[in-house]
Design a protein around this motif. Sequence first.
Motif: not given
Length: 823
Positions: A233-259
Amino acid sequence: MLAARKPSGKLNTEMFDDVPVLQRKWQAALRPGERLPRYEDVMLGSLGRLADHIVLLKDNNNVLEVSRAGRYVQKWLGDDRWDIPVTALSPDCATALGEAAACAVANGRPYLSAAHCVRDGVVQTYDVLAMPTSSRWGSTLIGAYVNERAPSYNLLDAIFSATDEGVLSLAAIRDSEARPFDFQIVHHNQGASRLLKVPSTGLLWRRLSAGGNLLCSPEVVERLLAVVSSGNRDQFEIDSDDRNLKLGATAFGDILSLTVSDVTALKRREASFRLLFDNNPMPMWVFDAETTGFLSVNDAAVQHYGYSRATFLRMKLQEIWPRDEWVSHSEALQQIGEAYHSSGNWRHLKADGSEIHVLTFGRRVVFEGRDGYLVAVVDITERRKAEARIAYMAHHDGLTNLPNRESYQDRLRQALEHGQSGSNRVAVLCVDLDLFKNVNDSFGHPMGDRLLRLVADRLRSQVRGNNLAARLGGDEFAVILASEVSPNEVSDFSARLIKILSASYDIDGIEVVIGASIGVALSPGDGSTTEELMRNADMALYRAKSDGGGVHRFFEREMDRLAQKRRDMELDLRRAFANGEFELHYQPLVDIAADRISGFESLLRWRHPEKGMISPADFIPVAEDIGLIVSLGEWVLREACTEAAKWPDAIKVAVNLSPVQFRSRNLVQAVISALAHSGLSPLRLELEITESLFLAETEANLAILHQLRGLGISISMDDFGTGYSSLSYLRSFPFDKIKIDRSFVKDIAERPDCVAIVRAISGLGRSLNITTTAEGVETIDQLDWLRAEGCNEVQGFLFSAARPAADVEALLSKFGALASQAA
């Protein structure tokens, strides 16, 4: 909420028409006077596609079983087996079917229920229509129709679609060397579209390499590729001009669940939580993972449990647990991980002290910076009550609510075990209602059912404490007196019970009178097992019924000897028929006016190879009970007709028929076959019946009599004058002859009442143009009286006893000579 399997995601839109169609079909099949329609009329034929949605349930010794199931129902059950108990199914389906079937049987009509089902997060509403029917074997069969009422929906999808957080599913794309290098968006919710500021059409099926949103940056793609490659699993943040988004990624084989979460929009995220939490109709709370204190509760929990919100937030989980479950609850808490869902039910305490049964579903969350668990509660108290009701019905009679045979045997076994340890005597009473059949025949089975319930009420009023009253079936009841009782006390109780049960019953202004007979067996002298005691009490009941009913009898060893004698006779009878030990004797019927033989009555005789001649009074009732009389009666018909074909054309032959032969529904064919085989004219055959034939299935039996008379055969009423309603039978059917019972002939010279009865019957015969025959004539004096009273025909020892077929010719010659001398 009831959990059940969902057979398919496709809604049958014709469901709304199916239920009324089936209800009308059930109602149309209901015949006048019947409590339930017949199974064949409702469930067989013309069901078409509906058959796939129907499961047939049957009651096998108070155990509900799946007899048959359509394809749709098999998918719903997840089980394609037949003839298995409903309890063998998954508990969710078993409860849905059992509750609907129980209500249908209790109401005596179709019962429509709704099952709100949840399994693996999928919610589906099913309609279950249970239709009770009767079977030809006397049991109740329930046809249950199952179908979806509305489209299913996924709870998780509903929650995700309502949340402000973004949820996406990405499919990894691999190159020729099987290395992932890109992703395609295969699913997302509206939150993802909003957070990424891209319309739904711009996200779904789009590759990240195509650009156009924040997820397409090389840094994000690299992190996601690492998750797919490592499986971590991985959890990280990305920045844009007006926001900060938090991403959470979990892999199930070749399918990635992303929040995707907007961590800068905490208030908006809290509003989403309130939408899902506070306004959810399911009780929910968040508790602290370390202290087990409540951090937040929704309105549904406050309303359902009865605690105020302030009180809830001062409490810990242990305070809603019953004290006897503290240890098991605490152990379960220690074993939960990221998610929890109870495999069994728990008990919770409400504010008023009452208990409810619940299932709980939990997930670890961070709430206001604290580690906790979000818990949803499903109240299954009503479901448990339904299960308890099914368990209760398995041990109780559905009509009277008394314990049933299974429960009775269990209690008797316990009483005997306790009695052996304490040297206590146990009494078993078999109770049978006298004249109950007359109530069913006269007023119908609904009245009979109401009477049985009143009888059960009277039994309950007399049987108390450790004692037990039960219904074994039909009009047969049983009582266990488990307390230390003496024979005198049992005798007094039995006499008092007979008196109470025999008192008249008022049902809707109709006075119903029945009686009761009781057979008693006492342990240990009459048996030490349930089987011995019940068998011996039943023998005693048989003696009580044989003694005229309305009495009680104790078991005696002589009864066992007689029962063995009866069993031996049954075996001997079957062997005798196979070995040809039966023969016919013929007693002449004498025409008084012509002083000549007008016919012979054929009488069955059994010449046993060891015991000699056995009286018909001994073996005919047994032959009727075991059903042998049907085959034996067909043999008598053929033999009598064959012998009579050898006699002069003016001489008739009379053959007695048993009511059991009418129940076989093959009687007319048997008579036609006997006439055809012998060549005897139907005009020379006379069939004798007794009025007991009219005590059951009168219309069907009358139809058979009319068919026989239509062939030219004469019909005679035997033993006339001994029944309570003989005159009504003369109106029911145009008899050719009535035979005056020998009990009136025996004392005709000494008793004026016998003269009056014979005179009345002879007068009836003349008025209705019916021949009258007097039986049992033994003296010249009796013959003179009968001649004076206008009887047409006589038979008895004065003329001849029943003689073998070889003596018929001599009898005809003798009476011919006497007639010539008289002339």
